[in-house]
Design a protein around this motif. Structure first.
Motif, PDB file in Angstrom:
ATOM      1  N   TRP A 410       5.010 124.673  28.560  1.00 20.70           N
ATOM      2  CA  TRP A 410       4.066 124.434  27.473  1.00 20.70           C
ATOM      3  C   TRP A 410       4.771 124.141  26.158  1.00 20.70           C
ATOM      4  CZ3 TRP A 410       2.782 126.621  22.781  1.00 20.70           C
ATOM      5  CH2 TRP A 410       1.523 126.298  22.274  1.00 20.70           C
ATOM      6  N   ALA A 411       5.728 124.981  25.771  1.00 21.95           N
ATOM      7  CA  ALA A 411       6.400 124.830  24.476  1.00 21.95           C
ATOM      8  C   ALA A 411       7.152 123.508  24.406  1.00 21.95           C
ATOM      9  CB  ALA A 411       7.347 126.005  24.229  1.00 21.95           C
ATOM     10  N   ARG A 412       7.831 123.134  25.498  1.00 18.30           N
ATOM     11  CA  ARG A 412       8.609 121.904  25.501  1.00 18.30           C
ATOM     12  C   ARG A 412       7.702 120.682  25.373  1.00 18.30           C
ATOM     13  NH1 ARG A 412      10.913 122.870  29.692  1.00 18.30           N
ATOM     14  NH2 ARG A 412      12.967 123.562  28.999  1.00 18.30           N
ATOM     15  N   VAL A 413       6.615 120.651  26.143  1.00 14.08           N
ATOM     16  CA  VAL A 413       5.682 119.525  26.099  1.00 14.08           C
ATOM     17  C   VAL A 413       5.053 119.416  24.713  1.00 14.08           C
ATOM     18  CG1 VAL A 413       3.502 118.644  27.029  1.00 14.08           C
ATOM     19  CG2 VAL A 413       5.237 119.587  28.577  1.00 14.08           C
ATOM     20  N   LYS A 414       4.676 120.543  24.154  1.00 15.11           N
ATOM     21  CA  LYS A 414       4.055 120.562  22.825  1.00 15.11           C
ATOM     22  C   LYS A 414       5.035 120.055  21.763  1.00 15.11           C
ATOM     23  CE  LYS A 414       1.895 123.760  19.527  1.00 15.11           C
ATOM     24  NZ  LYS A 414       0.682 122.960  19.307  1.00 15.11           N
ATOM     25  N   ASP A 415       6.286 120.459  21.865  1.00 19.45           N
ATOM     26  CA  ASP A 415       7.295 120.032  20.891  1.00 19.45           C
ATOM     27  C   ASP A 415       7.476 118.521  20.922  1.00 19.45           C
ATOM     28  OD1 ASP A 415       9.614 120.493  19.038  1.00 19.45           O
ATOM     29  OD2 ASP A 415      10.702 119.653  20.737  1.00 19.45           O
ATOM     30  N   TYR A 416       7.551 117.942  22.118  1.00 23.17           N
ATOM     31  CA  TYR A 416       7.704 116.488  22.214  1.00 23.17           C
ATOM     32  C   TYR A 416       6.460 115.763  21.699  1.00 23.17           C
ATOM     33  CZ  TYR A 416      12.155 116.443  24.717  1.00 23.17           C
ATOM     34  OH  TYR A 416      13.476 116.550  25.047  1.00 23.17           O
ATOM     35  N   ALA A 417       5.275 116.311  21.945  1.00 23.11           N
ATOM     36  CA  ALA A 417       4.047 115.692  21.442  1.00 23.11           C
ATOM     37  C   ALA A 417       4.066 115.632  19.922  1.00 23.11           C
ATOM     38  CB  ALA A 417       2.826 116.463  21.939  1.00 23.11           C
ATOM     39  N   GLU A 418       4.558 116.676  19.290  1.00 21.68           N
ATOM     40  CA  GLU A 418       4.644 116.693  17.830  1.00 21.68           C
ATOM     41  C   GLU A 418       5.646 115.665  17.314  1.00 21.68           C
ATOM     42  OE1 GLU A 418       5.587 120.741  17.002  1.00 21.68           O
ATOM     43  OE2 GLU A 418       3.503 121.430  17.171  1.00 21.68           O
ATOM     44  N   ARG A 419       6.583 115.277  18.159  1.00 23.62           N
ATOM     45  CA  ARG A 419       7.572 114.258  17.785  1.00 23.62           C
ATOM     46  C   ARG A 419       7.101 112.853  18.122  1.00 23.62           C
ATOM     47  NH1 ARG A 419      12.730 116.633  20.805  1.00 23.62           N
ATOM     48  NH2 ARG A 419      13.589 114.590  20.233  1.00 23.62           N
ATOM     49  N   GLY A 420       5.882 112.736  18.635  1.00 18.63           N
ATOM     50  CA  GLY A 420       5.317 111.418  18.909  1.00 18.63           C
ATOM     51  C   GLY A 420       5.435 110.952  20.338  1.00 18.63           C
ATOM     52  N   ILE A 421       5.916 111.813  21.238  1.00 22.24           N
ATOM     53  CA  ILE A 421       6.003 111.458  22.658  1.00 22.24           C
ATOM     54  C   ILE A 421       4.895 112.214  23.382  1.00 22.24           C
ATOM     55  CG2 ILE A 421       7.450 111.414  24.717  1.00 22.24           C
ATOM     56  CD1 ILE A 421       9.885 111.622  22.832  1.00 22.24           C
ATOM     57  N   THR A 422       3.846 111.503  23.741  1.00 22.82           N
ATOM     58  CA  THR A 422       2.682 112.145  24.339  1.00 22.82           C
ATOM     59  C   THR A 422       2.758 112.095  25.863  1.00 22.82           C
ATOM     60  OG1 THR A 422       1.466 110.052  24.126  1.00 22.82           O
ATOM     61  CG2 THR A 422       1.204 111.675  22.372  1.00 22.82           C
ATOM     62  N   LEU A 423       1.914 112.888  26.495  1.00 24.41           N
ATOM     63  CA  LEU A 423       1.915 113.005  27.959  1.00 24.41           C
ATOM     64  C   LEU A 423       0.505 112.813  28.496  1.00 24.41           C
ATOM     65  CD1 LEU A 423       3.143 113.868  30.731  1.00 24.41           C
ATOM     66  CD2 LEU A 423       2.647 116.228  30.071  1.00 24.41           C
ATOM     67  N   SER A 424       0.350 111.854  29.381  1.00 31.99           N
ATOM     68  CA  SER A 424      -0.896 111.694  30.125  1.00 31.99           C
ATOM     69  C   SER A 424      -0.623 112.014  31.586  1.00 31.99           C
ATOM     70  CB  SER A 424      -1.438 110.263  30.003  1.00 31.99           C
ATOM     71  OG  SER A 424      -1.914 110.022  28.706  1.00 31.99           O
ATOM     72  N   THR A 425      -1.631 112.545  32.264  1.00 35.11           N
ATOM     73  CA  THR A 425      -1.488 112.866  33.679  1.00 35.11           C
ATOM     74  C   THR A 425      -2.513 112.087  34.485  1.00 35.11           C
ATOM     75  OG1 THR A 425      -2.947 114.789  33.428  1.00 35.11           O
ATOM     76  CG2 THR A 425      -0.593 115.172  33.212  1.00 35.11           C
ATOM     77  N   VAL A 426      -2.089 111.583  35.625  1.00 38.75           N
ATOM     78  CA  VAL A 426      -2.962 110.840  36.524  1.00 38.75           C
ATOM     79  C   VAL A 426      -2.826 111.457  37.909  1.00 38.75           C
ATOM     80  CG1 VAL A 426      -3.636 108.583  37.410  1.00 38.75           C
ATOM     81  CG2 VAL A 426      -2.549 108.755  35.155  1.00 38.75           C
ATOM     82  N   GLY A 427      -3.916 111.997  38.412  1.00 32.89           N
ATOM     83  CA  GLY A 427      -3.893 112.672  39.702  1.00 32.89           C
ATOM     84  C   GLY A 427      -4.210 111.741  40.850  1.00 32.89           C
ATOM     85  N   PHE A 428      -3.622 112.044  42.006  1.00 30.42           N
ATOM     86  CA  PHE A 428      -3.823 111.236  43.204  1.00 30.42           C
ATOM     87  C   PHE A 428      -3.972 112.160  44.410  1.00 30.42           C
ATOM     88  CE2 PHE A 428      -1.608 108.500  40.286  1.00 30.42           C
ATOM     89  CZ  PHE A 428      -2.113 107.221  40.512  1.00 30.42           C
ATOM     90  N   GLY A 429      -4.848 111.792  45.320  1.00 34.01           N
ATOM     91  CA  GLY A 429      -4.885 112.404  46.633  1.00 34.01           C
ATOM     92  C   GLY A 429      -5.739 113.651  46.754  1.00 34.01           C
ATOM     93  N   MET A 430      -6.110 113.938  47.995  1.00 33.81           N
ATOM     94  CA  MET A 430      -6.853 115.139  48.355  1.00 33.81           C
ATOM     95  C   MET A 430      -5.985 115.990  49.272  1.00 33.81           C
ATOM     96  SD  MET A 430     -10.080 115.670  47.414  1.00 33.81           S
ATOM     97  CE  MET A 430     -11.429 114.849  46.598  1.00 33.81           C
ATOM     98  N   GLY A 431      -6.101 117.284  49.132  1.00 34.37           N
ATOM     99  CA  GLY A 431      -5.272 118.188  49.917  1.00 34.37           C
ATOM    100  C   GLY A 431      -4.045 118.580  49.120  1.00 34.37           C
ATOM    101  N   HIS A 432      -3.820 119.878  48.928  1.00 34.48           N
ATOM    102  CA  HIS A 432      -2.696 120.374  48.119  1.00 34.48           C
ATOM    103  C   HIS A 432      -2.758 119.792  46.710  1.00 34.48           C
ATOM    104  CE1 HIS A 432      -0.961 122.120  51.697  1.00 34.48           C
ATOM    105  NE2 HIS A 432      -0.798 120.966  52.270  1.00 34.48           N
ATOM    106  N   TYR A 433      -3.941 119.720  46.107  1.00 34.76           N
ATOM    107  CA  TYR A 433      -4.061 119.138  44.771  1.00 34.76           C
ATOM    108  C   TYR A 433      -4.242 120.242  43.739  1.00 34.76           C
ATOM    109  CZ  TYR A 433      -5.344 116.185  40.897  1.00 34.76           C
ATOM    110  OH  TYR A 433      -5.356 115.571  39.675  1.00 34.76           O
ATOM    111  N   ASN A 434      -3.503 120.130  42.619  1.00 34.21           N
ATOM    112  CA  ASN A 434      -3.540 121.153  41.578  1.00 34.21           C
ATOM    113  C   ASN A 434      -4.169 120.572  40.308  1.00 34.21           C
ATOM    114  OD1 ASN A 434      -3.065 123.162  39.654  1.00 34.21           O
ATOM    115  ND2 ASN A 434      -1.156 123.787  40.628  1.00 34.21           N
TER     116      ASN A 434
END
Length: 659
Positions: A410-434
């Motif tokens: 969490w802290a690492r991702v948040k720090d990079y977002a504040e520096r202008g590097i954002t993160l998007s997530t795209v999920g795929f598939g059924m079974g063992h999905y989080n």
């Protein structure tokens, strides 16, 4: 005649633009050369291929993007030698087979430096060079190049042809699952409960962070397409509502346009449904900022399942077609460990990008932390100042190696977002999905979360909504409705349970909230109970608070909501308002909301049929009706509900109050 000549020319150009495909009877070697210290593309490197199979040798020189291509190689053992002024020469050996393309990326060390530096261990304090270096030029003096003119729009194509164009082989079919299968049962979701009804005399402020995610809707659609009733915890009402386009108009001179309408609730006697819609200003595609997209792709064993890595590759091929010369793409993969597959590469080298995509193969366990660490390191060392720097995680969300939950990074991702590097997530598939991990990462990374259950959805995300997906126009967007207790006795927000904010957080600029892209819409549904004895002209005040994409202090928009927006019936409301209610009611039914028990599936189907034209004939709206019918046929909870005591109108007023 002109048409025939044009088609012939296009075919000829297409054939010239296919170096990633080996010539019949020959092999091809291609790749890029990077500076190991500055991590920049190196122009002018001499690449020599020698082999007993060749009469002599073949020599090429890397172009301004560090790219080389050696075609028409007979099968046999080859030695590749890379030489450039100021760099240590490098030699590598490989065996070439006919009709096969080999992608061979290398990093050269400068003469005064030691061995190649591994990306995972790169220090953020190392001076960074420009994007390209000419051989013989020091990394510190390298200069970046950028000359952009708006390209024409992508060529149209039929969705029905997507599988053939973007896949290798036949289209991926939607498999039917045995619901007792362990993999299918191991789908990880988190329920956030259902919002209560609130007395305005106790609390008249409703505050929330906006949400433009749509993953829950397409994930639920994936369940229903497989003949399975979805997990109740997988359903987030706001993501159902925000999946649909309500045709909001946006003013050119305002950051957000506000659309509000209400009507008597079909499911809750004595209450009105309130539809609150916001639309961000639109930025023309030609004015979109240049981007560096770092695709971070899960290639672990779980991605071998149907509709996972195969669809990822098809989706990325679509994206390559939608991007233009302003954009660069990098590819990082992770299994048990992470590795770089493609350094920052211009979309002009489409063949290189597609070759890297096609070569992705399943391997190893799932170390998402290693993948993100490498992706962020790459993004930081190639930060596109004033542009879009976006890490895009493509995964089924399973993490069984390294840090295995969102809190761990969490802290690492948040720090990079504040520096202008954002993160998007795209999920795929059924079974063992989080779903929990994917949603949380996108929220912390100040990006968005989508789920791809079919190629059409990939097209919607990566092609139709490309500018909105990438170009953020407002960050930390919060909405607050203040209901006038003289007009509104009670209210309930439908959805947004994991986006609720305290009243005081609205004006607190240190509190993170959602990001909104170009032309994105945000819609919220409320149930409100009017005070019949008081005729009040304005029943609520809407406040919207946001920051510019670059940050800074928040700005605020205030709009008074007049009672005249409340219509006398469902049928008298505008079709988009009716559609939003049907989408919300569908989600409420799926997640067994207490407040939706009086509404039967048959009544919901009737409400969908009453959405009205032209919306009801739209493909996505018609599909919504089909999904409602499918869910009704699969719902095995009816017997359980019928055993419960009948719902009385008076029960609606006997609910917990918010403390």
């Amino acid at each position: 005649m002109k048409s025939a000549l044009r088609n012939a020319l296009l075919c000829f150009l297409f054939l010239l633009a296919r170096p990633a495909l080996a010539d019949d009877g020959f092999g091809v070697i291609m790749g890029t050369v990077m500076d190991a210290n500055a991590f920049a593309l190196v122009e002018g490197v001499v690449v020599t291929a020698t082999s007993p199979s060749l009469m002599g040798e073949q020599t090429v020189v890397t172009d301004e993007n560090g790219f080389y291509w050696i075609p028409q190689l007979p099968s046999g053992a080859y030695t590749l030698r890379f030489e450039a002024q100021g760099y240590k020469p490098m030699a590598r050996e490989l065996y070439v087979r006919i009709n096969t393309t080999y992608r061979f990326n290398v990093e050269l060390s400068q003469e005064s430096l030691g061995e190649c530096i591994e990306i995972p261990g790169r220090s953020a304090s190392v001076p960074l060079s420009a994007n390209r270096i000419r051989a013989g030029q020091s990394s510190s003096s390298a200069s970046s190049r950028s000359n952009y003119s708006p390209p024409p729009p992508p060529s149209p194509y039929l969705l029905s042809q997507m599988s053939g164009r973007y896949g290798s082989g036949a289209a991926v079919e939607t498999p039917r699952y045995d619901t007792s299968d362990k993999a299918f049962l191991e789908m990880y979701f988190q329920g956030y409960g259902v919002n209560p009804t609130v007395e305005t005399e106790e609390e008249r402020f409703s505050t929330f962070s906006v949400d433009v995610d749509t993953a829950s809707y397409s994930l639920t659609r994936g369940y229903l397409d497989r003949g399975v009733f979805p997990d109740e915890s997988a359903v987030r009402v706001e993501e159902f509502v925000n999946f649909f386009d309500y045709g909001y108009e946006s003013g050119p001179d305002v950051p957000f346009a506000v659309h509000v309408e209400g009507f008597p609730s079909p499911s809750r006697p004595g209450y009105h449904v309130l539809h609150v819609g916001l639309k961000a200003r639109e930025i023309p595609a030609a004015q979109r900022k240049p981007s560096h997209l770092i695709f971070t792709i899960d290639i672990s064993g779980s991605m071998a399942d149907a509709n996972k890595l195969t669809v990822v590759k098809q989706a990325l091929r679509m994206l390559v077609d939608a991007l233009d010369e302003r954009d660069r793409v990098s590819i990082v993969v992770y299994g048990s460990s992470a590795r770089l597959v493609l350094p920052p590469t211009s979309v002009l080298h489409r063949d290189v990008l597609l070759g890297a995509i096609d070569g992705l193969q399943v391997d190893g366990a799932t170390n998402v932390q290693a993948g993100l660490d490498l992706a962020y390191s790459l993004a930081a060392s190639h930060l596109l100042e004033g542009g879009i720097n976006r890490v895009i995680l493509c995964s089924d969300g399973v993490a069984n190696n390294g840090v295995t939950n969102a809190d761990g990074i969490w802290a690492r991702v948040k720090d990079y977002a504040e520096r202008g590097i954002t993160l998007s997530t795209v999920g795929f598939g059924m079974g063992h999905y989080n779903d929990v991990l994917m949603e949380r990462l996108s929220h912390v990374g100040e990006g968005n979360y989508a789920y791809v259950d079919r190629l059409e959805e990939a097209h919607r995300i990566f092609v139709q909504n490309l500018t909105g997906t990438l170009q953020v126009v407002a960050k930390d967007v919060k909405v607050q409705l203040e209901f006038d207790p003289r007009a509104i006795a009670r209210y309930r927000m439908v959805g947004y349970e994991n986006r609720i904010l305290a009243k005081a957080q609205f004006a607190d600029d240190s509190v993170d909230a959602g990001e909104v892209g170009s032309g994105h819409t945000v819609t919220a549904i409320y149930e409100v109970k009017l005070r019949g004895e008081a005729a009040v002209e304005d029943f609520a005040t809407l406040r919207l608070r946001y920051k510019a994409p670059e940050g800074g202090s928040s700005r605020e928009v205030v709009k008074v909501l007049p009672s005249r927006v409340l219509r006398p019936s469902y049928a008298s409301a505008a079709p988009p308002t009716r559609l939003s209610y049907v989408a919300a009611a569908f989600a409420e039914k799926l997640r067994a909301s207490y407040w939706m028990r009086p509404l039967t599936w048959e009544q919901l189907i009737s409400l969908h049929e009453g959405v009205g034209e032209p919306l009801r004939g739209r493909a996505d709206v018609a599909e919504l009706g089909s999904l409602i019918r499918r869910a009704a046929s699969l719902d095995r909870r009816k017997d359980r509900f019928e055993q419960l005591a009948p719902v009385r109108t008076m029960d609606f007023d006997r609910v917990p109050r918010i403390e």
